[in-house]
Design a protein around this motif. Sequence first.
Motif, PDB file in Angstrom:
ATOM      1  N   ALA A  55       0.856  -1.198   0.000  1.00  0.00           N
ATOM      2  CA  ALA A  55       0.000   0.000   0.000  1.00  0.00           C
ATOM      3  C   ALA A  55       0.880   1.231   0.000  1.00  0.00           C
ATOM      4  O   ALA A  55       1.998   1.216   0.509  1.00  0.00           O
ATOM      5  N   LEU A  57       0.187   5.184   1.094  1.00  0.00           N
ATOM      6  CA  LEU A  57      -0.770   6.096   1.699  1.00  0.00           C
ATOM      7  C   LEU A  57      -0.158   7.478   1.841  1.00  0.00           C
ATOM      8  O   LEU A  57       1.068   7.619   1.890  1.00  0.00           O
ATOM      9  N   HIS A  77      -3.395   4.421   9.727  1.00  0.00           N
ATOM     10  CA  HIS A  77      -3.033   5.538   8.850  1.00  0.00           C
ATOM     11  C   HIS A  77      -3.266   6.837   9.616  1.00  0.00           C
ATOM     12  O   HIS A  77      -4.402   7.165   9.958  1.00  0.00           O
ATOM     13  N   HIS A  83      -6.924   1.152   7.423  1.00  0.00           N
ATOM     14  CA  HIS A  83      -7.137   0.521   6.120  1.00  0.00           C
ATOM     15  C   HIS A  83      -6.936  -0.977   6.301  1.00  0.00           C
ATOM     16  O   HIS A  83      -6.001  -1.400   6.996  1.00  0.00           O
ATOM     17  N   GLU A  92      -6.930  -3.697  -0.923  1.00  0.00           N
ATOM     18  CA  GLU A  92      -7.680  -3.100   0.186  1.00  0.00           C
ATOM     19  C   GLU A  92      -9.146  -3.448   0.040  1.00  0.00           C
ATOM     20  O   GLU A  92      -9.721  -3.313  -1.041  1.00  0.00           O
ATOM     21  N   TRP A  94     -11.531  -2.631   2.801  1.00  0.00           N
ATOM     22  CA  TRP A  94     -12.310  -1.569   3.443  1.00  0.00           C
ATOM     23  C   TRP A  94     -11.408  -0.664   4.263  1.00  0.00           C
ATOM     24  O   TRP A  94     -10.262  -1.007   4.525  1.00  0.00           O
ATOM     25  N   SER A  95     -11.954   0.490   4.596  1.00  0.00           N
ATOM     26  CA  SER A  95     -11.244   1.432   5.466  1.00  0.00           C
ATOM     27  C   SER A  95     -12.269   2.119   6.347  1.00  0.00           C
ATOM     28  O   SER A  95     -13.476   2.079   6.075  1.00  0.00           O
TER      29      SER A  95
END
Length: 307
Positions: A55, A57, A77, A83, A92, A94-95
């Motif tokens: 990932a 971010l 995050h 996340h 990914e 869901w967050s």
Amino acid sequence: MSKIQVNKLHSLTGHNDCIYALTEGSDPRYFYTGAGDGMVVEWDLDNPKDGKLIAKLPHSVYSLAIDHQRNYLIIGHNFEGIHVIDLNENKEIWSLKMTEFAIFHITVVGDQILVGDGDGVLTIVDISSRAVKKHIKLSSKSIRVMDVAVEKMHLALGLSDHSVKILDLAEDFKPIANLKSHTNSVFALRYSPDESYLVSGSRDAHLKFWKTDPYELEEDVVAHMYAINFLDFREDGQLLVTCSMDKSIKIWSPEERKLLKVIDKARNAGHGTSVNKVIWSSYSNDIISISDDRTISIWNLGLEQEI
């Protein structure tokens, strides 16, 4: 106790900023790092030189956790929440936006994600509904670290108000103990594998050993020159590793509360700046360390004959 010989196996690069987060995967052959550059990287202990970007971010990542049951990677995050990455699908899924504050530590217990933040709030997230179940305000200062005694169903939390708080997971997070002995923020916390004692490390550079039945301070050790950032047990509980802002890694006999070995730049080509986290790999039995110097080191401890 055996005499310890230190062998630096690898120095891994790829992050472009200080590395803050480190966790072992569901398959312990893999481990994961997160850094100030917002990158989360997967590393393979069988082929450690080639990291795989999981990932990217826009803010720093201070915390990572694994949901072993589902093979999810939870990323804390900063300023945005969590996340959730499905490692089977490498995507990914869901967050959740939950706080304006930095997330310093995450742990997974059963079907719940526990998130500790810079505002002293413990947030409980239900994995199946992907929703916040509860907020528990523990302090006006940050929650820095957590550990779970699985058999006891106790949650230990280290805070920047200098305390270690114990909550009962079987009784809806009911307070059990409030341990006050450190004189600065508690950054490091780990139950022994048999859960008979808890070890805490602090910005005050002290290691404290607490028995857990009941919770009482057993021993206080001046362990480092500066803040103790993290600690971990070898799987068999016979050795303990600590890391510090003083750039060193130290190996201890937890039974004797005795220092056995120092790993640093002068002796072992160790890290050049603060060592932020260490884990004792249950796959290779090696120590993995991360640092402000943007590198990951893998250390093998050769044990000579018992004396």
